[in-house]
Design an enzyme around this catalytic site. Structure first.
Site, PDB file in Angstrom:
ATOM      1  CG  HIS A  89      -5.677  -2.252  -0.222  1.00 26.44           C
ATOM      2  ND1 HIS A  89      -4.926  -1.766  -1.280  1.00 26.44           N
ATOM      3  CD2 HIS A  89      -5.124  -1.716   0.892  1.00 26.44           C
ATOM      4  CE1 HIS A  89      -3.983  -0.979  -0.821  1.00 26.44           C
ATOM      5  NE2 HIS A  89      -4.069  -0.942   0.494  1.00 26.44           N
ATOM      6  CG  ASP A 108      -6.409  -2.582  -4.012  1.00 28.07           C
ATOM      7  OD1 ASP A 108      -7.111  -1.746  -3.422  1.00 28.07           O
ATOM      8  OD2 ASP A 108      -5.201  -2.728  -3.796  1.00 28.07           O
ATOM      9  CB  SER A 140      -0.959  -0.038   1.196  1.00 29.05           C
ATOM     10  OG  SER A 140      -1.944   0.958   1.091  1.00 29.05           O
TER      11      SER A 140
END
Length: 227
Positions: free
Chosen positions: A186, A154, A106
């Site tokens: 995600h 995601d 991320s």
């Protein structure tokens, strides 16, 4: 502010590779250390370290709804500290940049991608899980092999960002792989890790071919173990 570190693995002999792991927003180096254990098992001679963000809120840079030039400026402001952390562990471990792998998830992936964009000689490998560039690069180097691994579902950072990054790096002559993991949101799962380890073991960096054409020989301790 100082960075926090969790040492996942420190080999008794001289380290042959260096893995540095960077977490996402609101997370911490202890959670990334769990991912680090995968790399430690596969590379027993590697130094493996999870790095914590300097902010009390556990983020590398403050985020806004708009991904604009101001985001790039906020990242640029923390990049020197990020780069210093990489150089610090390279010096501590005695591992060269080309045998260093930066692994992010991320926002941590954004930091490693932006790090090698700003400093092409920072690391030989990047594994970017569910991340994106703040702004797509205008130049690319084969000194770093970039592995983009992204979830199909995601919603936080849509997979189109990874696809656009791969297209741009390829067009610029860079060295990149892209894997889209079906049905994955995600997150990082076993399939994502298997892809990362497969690339580190078997994907030959493009720079090796360039070095072969020039008559140079790659180092034995690069982050690749052909089996």
């Amino acid at each position: 502010m100082t960075l926090q570190y969790v040492i996942v693995q420190q080999p008794s002999a001289e380290a042959q590779q260096l893995f540095l792991l960077y977490h996402g927003v609101g997370d911490n180096p202890h959670s990334m250390a769990q991912l680090g254990s995968w790399f430690a098992r596969e590379f027993p001679q590697a130094q493996v370290v999870a790095v914590g963000a300097p902010s009390p809120g556990h983020y590398w840079f403050s985020e806004t709804v708009q991904h604009d030039q101001s985001e790039q400026q906020r990242i640029n402001a923390v990049l020197p500290q990020f780069v210093d952390s990489v150089r610090h562990w390279q010096e501590q471990s005695g591992v060269r940049a080309d045998a260093t792998a930066l692994v992010g998830f991320s926002q941590g992936s954004t930091m490693v991608l932006e790090g090698v964009k700003a400093q092409p000689d920072l690391a030989g490998r990047v594994v970017a899980f569910s991340g994106r560039y703040a702004t797509l690069p205008e130049h690319a180097s084969t000194r770093t092999t970039i592995h983009l691994i992204h979830g199909e579902y995601d919603e936080q950072i849509p997979m189109q960002h990874a696809e656009q990054a791969a297209q741009r790096l390829t067009a610029l002559g860079g060295d990149v792989t892209l894997d889209i993991v079906e049905d994955l949101p995600h997150a990082v799962d076993d399939r994502s890790m298997a892809l990362a380890l497969k690339h580190l073991h078997y994907t030959v960096p493009k720079r090796y071919f360039d070095e072969a054409l020039s008559g140079a020989k790659p180092g034995d301790d690069d982050v690749i173990m052909m089996m």
